[in-house]
Design an enzyme around this catalytic site. Structure first.
Site, short mmCIF file in Angstrom:
data_model
loop_
_atom_site.label_atom_id
_atom_site.label_comp_id
_atom_site.label_asym_id
_atom_site.label_seq_id
_atom_site.Cartn_x
_atom_site.Cartn_y
_atom_site.Cartn_z
N GLU A 1 -3.22 1.92 -7.26
CA GLU A 1 -3.46 3.19 -6.55
C GLU A 1 -2.86 4.35 -7.36
OE1 GLU A 1 -3.03 2.75 -1.93
OE2 GLU A 1 -1.29 1.82 -2.86
N HIS B 1 0.86 -1.19 0.00
CA HIS B 1 0.00 0.00 0.00
C HIS B 1 0.89 1.24 0.00
CE1 HIS B 1 -2.81 3.04 1.49
NE2 HIS B 1 -3.78 2.24 1.12
#
Length: 278
Positions: free
Chosen positions: A194, A115
């Site tokens: 992302e 992430h």
């Protein structure tokens, strides 16, 4: 197969302490979320869509205990350490870290790795030592992914480019994919894209054409691994994302962005209904 991932980050912090938890006492927070989502998710065919919820470590046991028999909710952890215990080897000398074996012992079968917040943390530590090579971060993430997959866990591997990397987005993403997935059984991995440059207050969200371009690129580089949108699946963008054939699901975090911002189970279910169209 569609994949709906939920990253609860540190949404357990009470509002009185600067957090966004207004739904349950801290000691029952993980249990509360599973109890208030699993019934609604039973309406979906598990052969068509999976639901994984990534909890902060303190709430994993409560979340696991709340799962009913046949629950559609799969409980995941928010990362694993790059080293692990071994019979006859290191028996757990990993203060502050989260070895795969500990997560397996809790019953956890999924983890999120790479992430953008994890990448920033690792890059910041390396920068203090004078290391600025992003390949080093990807090598560390590869170690984490390998250990998780070797232990039988599934992985959501996140990739993405920053605003300073837009002119070479393809090289950035290719490096993250090739190094991060080196030697990995890709059948156990889903990619979370992302667009870091578009996430956050005041930023322009990535559009359909851009997301489609990236998803196609990722599938080409990886040989067809499923790709979910990691920039935040919301009610506002659910139908748009559902219309992209190359996108196989999404990553949900906050469900409310104004007023009493935070994560609310009923709004999470509504996002899923909107995305899946039922």
């Amino acid at each position: 197969m569609k994949h709906i991932f939920l990253n609860l980050k540190r949404f357990d912090v009470p509002a009185a302490l600067g957090g966004v938890n207004r739904i349950a006492p801290i000691e029952s927070w993980g249990r509360y979320i599973v109890e208030n989502t699993q019934e609604a998710l039973k309406h979906y065919d598990p052969s068509e869509v999976e639901f994984v919820q990534y909890f902060p470590e303190a709430h994993l046991l409560g979340a696991m205990a709340a799962r009913q028999e046949g629950s559609p909710v799969q409980v995941g952890c928010q990362g694993v350490y790059r080293m692990n215990t071994a019979v006859g080897g290191n028996f757990g000398a990993f203060t502050t870290n989260r070895p795969v074996s500990a997560m397996k012992a809790m019953g956890v079968m999924h983890t999120i790795i790479g992430h953008c917040e994890e990448r920033n943390d690792k890059m910041g530590i390396l920068a203090e030592a004078g290391v600025t090579d992003t390949k080093a971060v990807n090598r560390i993430l590869n170690q984490e992914i390998r250990l998780a997959v070797d232990a039988g866990m599934k992985v959501l591997y996140c990739i993405g480019e920053k605003d300073t990397e837009l002119d070479r987005w393809d090289a950035v993403l290719k490096e993250q994919l090739e190094i991060g997935l080196e030697g990995v059984d890709k059948s156990q991995v889903v990619i979370g894209y992302e667009p870091i440059w578009s996430i956050g207050p005041g930023k322009t969200p990535a559009g359909k054409d851009y997301i489609t371009k990236i998803a196609r690129f990722v599938k080409e580089v990886t040989g067809g691994i499923d790709v979910v949108y990691g920039g935040g699946l919301k009610v506002d963008n659910a139908q748009m994302l559902a219309s992209i054939d190359e996108i196989d699901g999404g990553l949900i975090a906050l469900t409310r962005f104004q007023g009493e911002i935070g994560f609310y189970p009923e709004e999470y279910v509504e996002i899923i209904r909107t995305y899946l169209g039922k």
